[in-house]
Design an enzyme around this catalytic site. Structure first.
Site, short mmCIF file in Angstrom:
data_model
loop_
_atom_site.label_atom_id
_atom_site.label_comp_id
_atom_site.label_asym_id
_atom_site.label_seq_id
_atom_site.Cartn_x
_atom_site.Cartn_y
_atom_site.Cartn_z
N HIS A 352 48.86 47.01 47.47
CA HIS A 352 48.17 45.90 46.81
C HIS A 352 48.69 45.56 45.43
CE1 HIS A 352 44.76 45.33 49.63
NE2 HIS A 352 45.00 46.60 49.90
N LYS A 539 38.14 36.70 36.98
CA LYS A 539 38.89 37.78 37.62
C LYS A 539 38.89 38.95 36.65
CE LYS A 539 42.35 34.82 37.84
NZ LYS A 539 42.68 34.92 39.27
N ARG A 540 39.37 40.12 37.08
CA ARG A 540 39.46 41.22 36.14
C ARG A 540 40.32 40.82 34.93
NH1 ARG A 540 37.21 46.33 37.61
NH2 ARG A 540 38.15 47.05 35.68
N LYS A 545 47.37 38.92 34.14
CA LYS A 545 46.65 37.75 34.65
C LYS A 545 46.59 36.62 33.61
CE LYS A 545 43.72 40.58 37.72
NZ LYS A 545 43.92 40.09 39.10
N THR A 647 42.70 36.33 45.58
CA THR A 647 41.85 35.82 46.65
C THR A 647 40.84 34.80 46.09
OG1 THR A 647 40.56 37.85 46.42
CG2 THR A 647 42.00 37.68 48.33
N LYS A 651 39.16 30.93 47.41
CA LYS A 651 37.75 30.48 47.39
C LYS A 651 37.61 29.16 46.64
CE LYS A 651 36.70 35.30 47.04
NZ LYS A 651 36.56 36.40 46.07
C1 26W Z 1 44.53 53.82 40.64
C2 26W Z 1 43.86 52.72 39.93
C3 26W Z 1 43.93 51.46 40.70
C4 26W Z 1 42.80 50.97 41.29
C5 26W Z 1 42.87 49.81 42.01
C6 26W Z 1 45.11 50.80 40.83
C7 26W Z 1 45.19 49.66 41.55
C8 26W Z 1 44.06 49.15 42.13
C9 26W Z 1 44.14 47.90 42.97
C10 26W Z 1 45.47 47.88 43.69
C11 26W Z 1 43.96 46.69 42.18
C12 26W Z 1 43.66 45.49 43.04
O1 26W Z 1 42.52 45.19 43.29
N1 26W Z 1 44.70 44.75 43.47
C13 26W Z 1 44.49 43.42 44.00
O2 26W Z 1 44.38 43.44 45.40
C14 26W Z 1 44.00 42.17 45.89
C15 26W Z 1 43.76 42.29 47.37
O3 26W Z 1 44.96 42.52 48.03
C16 26W Z 1 45.05 41.13 45.55
O4 26W Z 1 44.61 39.88 45.96
C17 26W Z 1 45.31 41.12 44.05
O5 26W Z 1 46.39 40.25 43.76
C18 26W Z 1 45.62 42.52 43.56
O6 26W Z 1 45.72 42.54 42.15
#
Ligand code: 26W
Length: 801
Positions: A352, A539-540, A545, A647, A651
């Site tokens: 992701h 968004k976060r 971003k 995503t 929406k």
């Molecule tokens: C280990 C800490 C950590 C926690 C969560 C690292 C990374 C994450 C995720 C990968 C962050 C995340 O939510 N990524 C997002 O995933 C979405 C679903 O696929 C994408 O639409 C977003 O672009 C992506 O940033």
């Protein structure tokens, strides 16, 4: 009970009976929380038979089942979705009207189920809905956190984090505890190998901690099809037989900590022991029950991949191949090669993010301490992997780059790729980047494992639930079939030049804006006009971003208006919603700055309300349901190559916002669908960004010094214009100028300003804008998660409906 025969009168009787029996109260005196709990209980009675039946049928028919392992699930509220999917939302609303109960108030009594940070968790929840809706047998596997993602409050412009105790006094009304499915989890201690009675090596555990994993199942109801799947969330308990090991409260609390909180960090990896325990706990518990229920079918274990798929959602459950090997070899006596073959065919992995700081790597010493036996198995997997490649005559550097254990670290993505048969990215560009860059070495080794699965959204939540007026307008225009088949939205294209239809859709957007405007006034005290362009970035909060690029433009507009109060511009309301990871200092500074900038702008009468800035506290799924349908502009402005997919962009598109975007993530596919005329694109491309990396030729200070407009904007951070933000202002200034602007904001500034000017001029012509908006809705069907999950089911998991 079959719901087709349910009448409003019957529902009212059921509701009153349950309320009287269980809460000992009558409707007028009941609180929204009591009414909500009662309603949930009534609904549960309606669907329980279908749920039981689904579970029975799946095991009887020996169907293949996919298990989606994810450390995050972010469904938000469940009430309306459940009612909609059961086909009784309108009936219940009508019943409540008869009872004189405010449905909105009851709905709002449900606490968001926020067991996720952002996109990754929301996607997992969307997949649960879509699996049930498409009819594929797919179950979720995760953790039952007592506290979800923190609640954000803004105090003096700063983010303050409060615990999200989402169980509250109501608890989770949807879950069912499954005591008969508990399993034990071993952690810590020592492991050595002894020869058993059959002359085989078998592991002996010494001083291991044994914990009990207790599952709670949350139903996932398909849309109008009677299908109900499970989302299984694990909680931790101390087994009675080991109680003496935990004499103090502190000892017990340390155990409960395992499922206490969701780590609030996204896109930044921290190698904390508790997190490793969480990851292993949910993975081991899930795999153990999967094997047990498979064996009940009387089939040979070495063929388990024929009936089971295990999906690894990002690296968090990536210990799965090793734990599966441990179970198959140690606990069930399979030979290594047979176990490995079925493991690889069972496992699949989604990446992701390409941000290297988010890829999990565990310190080998820590890992060995927590999971001594799994560690040995990982070493064995790694040794065999290395030996296999060496035998093939592969390049030694390639082997070193792709192996799992090196330099005292365990590379979890490598384990997930080597131990599975499929690796996918989440948008076309993202998958290309994985192949050519981030995971290129693995692509050389296993090109056949790589595939793309562009993300999707649950269209039902974002249209029928969040945007009822829009949904009614669509019904009026093309009939109701689109509610079952979202691709029917295409029929709207035929009305792109129909003035009456365009006016109707415009009106619908105005209504959604009015609702949001009311909320903004109530929560922030800021008055905004629905005649303004609602320009939204939710968004976060993360540097890549580029919420800060949005801020640069706002400051430019501020100076434009200060220089020339008569500047001809469509009034704008810039709306932000964003949580920052509690330890992410820079992101928190951006929040503070946005809030102080908002204070400055919103209180400056000379701007004549042409400019407003609003930061909405505690952005979550429920708030998104209010914000998304009200947006005119969807800001998707990440540095090209950094946003895996996004995503929220989907929406916004589906509810008629115009996307203002860089060519990043799924924005590219949005552009392909809606056409160049119906989107506003700007900025560096991924190739241009990579070119700068290769040539090391980006020099932000040069850009700043040569662009007087930009210089004035950037200087605003440090010259006292924005009150109460001195340290944040200089931190931001330093990031942009001294630290060479890692995410190319200054490089994209001019292009972004021009793109914003284009938005302004397009919006002036209401007809043009409404046409663009309609075209976006019409072409958004591609982004349904029903189709995304169908691709997973057919191309990765090989499931049947
Ligand atoms: C280990 C800490 C950590 C926690 C969560 C690292 C990374 C994450 C995720 C990968 C962050 C995340 O939510 N990524 C997002 O995933 C979405 C679903 O696929 C994408 O639409 C977003 O672009 C992506 O940033």
């Amino acid at each position: 009970m079959t719901l087709e025969n349910l009448t409003k009168e019957q529902f009212i009787r059921d509701f009153k009976d349950t309320l009287h029996e269980e809460q000992l109260i009558k409707v007028p005196a009941a609180t929204p929380a009591e009414l909500f709990t009662t309603l949930a209980k009534v609904i549960r009675k309606y669907y329980t038979d279908s749920w039981l039946e689904r579970n029975r049928k799946l095991s009887e028919e020996q169907q293949k089942i996919a298990y989606y392992f994810s450390i995050e699930f972010l469904p938000g509220r469940m009430l309306e979705t459940n009612l909609l999917n059961l086909g009784i939302l309108d009936l219940v609303k009508a019943g409540f009207a008869d009872l004189d109960v405010d449905f909105e108030a009851v709905k709002n009594a449900e606490h968001d189920m926020a067991l996720g940070n952002g996109g990754l968790g929301r996607l997992a929840a969307a997949f649960m809905d879509s699996l049930a809706t498409t009819g594929y047998p797919g179950f979720g596997n995760g953790l039952r956190y007592k506290y979800g993602l923190f609640k954000q409050r803004i105090v003096d412009g700063y983010q303050v984090e409060l615990p999200d105790s989402w169980f509250g006094s109501i608890g989770n009304v949807w879950e069912v505890r499954k005591d008969h499915d508990v399993v034990d989890i071993k952690l810590f201690g020592d492991v050595y190998l002894a020869i058993d009675e059959n002359g085989k090596f078998s592991p002996v555990y010494k001083d291991a901690q044994v914990l009990r994993a207790v599952p709670y199942d949350v139903p996932q109801i398909g849309f109008e099809n009677g299908n109900i799947n499970n989302l299984r969330l694990w909680d931790v308990e101390i087994p009675e037989e080991y109680e003496l090991n935990y004499p103090t409260l502190a000892d017990r609390r340390a155990v409960q900590d395992i499922t206490a909180i969701l780590y609030p960090d996204d896109s930044n990896y921290e190698g904390k022991q508790l997190r490793l325990v969480q990851e292993y706990f949910m993975t081991s518990a899930g795999l153990q029950t999967i094997i047990k229920s498979y064996l009940k079918q009387g089939l040979p274990l070495e063929n388990i991949h024929e009936k089971v798929s295990v999906h690894i959602n990002d690296t968090h459950p990536a210990v799965a191949p090793a734990e599966f090997m441990r179970l198959l070899v140690d606990e069930y006596g399979l030979e290594w090669d047979a176990a490995w073959s079925t493991t690889v065919q069972t496992m699949s992995y989604t990446n992701h993010t390409i941000l290297s700081e988010a890829l999990e790597k565990w310190d080998a010493g820590l890992f060995k301490k927590v999971l001594p036996r799994v560690y040995q198995i990982i070493l064995e997997i790694d040794n065999r992997f290395v030996a296999g490649l060496a035998q093939e005559g592969r390049d030694a550097d390639l082997i070193e780059r792709t192996r799992i254990v090196k330099n005292g670290q365990i590379h979890m993505a490598n384990l997930a790729i080597i131990g599975g048969h499929s690796v996918n990215g989440v948008a076309k560009l993202h998958t290309e980047l994985l192949k050519e860059d981030t995971l290129h070495d693995f692509y050389v080794l296993y090109p056949e494992k790589f595939n793309n699965k562009t993300n999707g959204i649950v269209q039902r939540r974002w249209t029928q639930i969040a945007a009822p007026e829009l949904s009614a307008a669509i019904d009026e225009t093309i009939g109701k079939e689109w509610r079952k088949d979202i691709h029917q939205l295409k029929k709207l294209e035929a009305f792109a030049d129909d003035d009456a239809v365009l006016a109707n859709f415009y009106q619908v957007k105005q209504e959604a804006k009015a609702r949001l405007a009311k909320y903004i006034l109530e929560t922030t005290g800021v008055e905004v006009s629905t005649d303004a362009i609602f320009d939204v970035q939710v968004k976060r909060l993360h540097a890549y971003k580029r919420q800060l690029l949005n801020v640069l433009h706002i400051i430019k507009l501020y100076w434009d208006l200060k220089d020339n109060p008569d500047k001809d511009m469509v009034p704008r309301v810039f709306i932000f919603g964003a949580k920052a990871a509690p330890g992410y200092h820079f992101a928190k500074s951006v929040i503070k700055l946005i809030n102080e900038l908002a204070n400055l702008i919103n209180n400056d009468a000379s701007l004549q309300s042409k400019l407003k800035v609003v930061f909405l506290e505690n952005y979550n799924v429920s708030l998104a349901e209010l914000i998304v349908p009200a947006a005119n502009v969807s800001e998707q402005i990440s540095t090209a190559s950094k946003e895996a997919s996004g995503t929220s962009n989907m929406k916004f598109m589906m509810t008629g916002a115009i996307t203002l975007a860089t060519l990043d993530g799924a924005n590219i596919e949005i552009k392909d669908e809606c056409g160049d005329d119906n989107i506003v694109i700007f900025g560096l491309t991924k190739d241009e960004v990579y070119d700068h990396y290769a040539k090391h030729d980006y020099y932000s200070r040069g850009v700043y010094e040569n662009n007087p407009v930009l210089k004035r904007v950037v200087d605003t951070f440090i010259n006292g214009t924005i009150p109460n933000s001195q340290s944040e202002g200089s931190e931001i200034y330093d990031a942009l100028i001294t630290q060479n602007d890692e995410y190319f904001l200054l490089a994209d500034f001019d292009a972004y300003v021009s793109a914003q000017e284009r938005i302004d001029s397009l919006y002036r012509d209401q007809r043009t804008w409404s046409r663009m908006s309609l075209m976006n809705i019409a072409t958004s069907g591609k982004f349904t998660s029903d189709d995304t999950i169908t691709e997973y089911a057919e191309e990765i998991w090989n499931l049947k409906k």
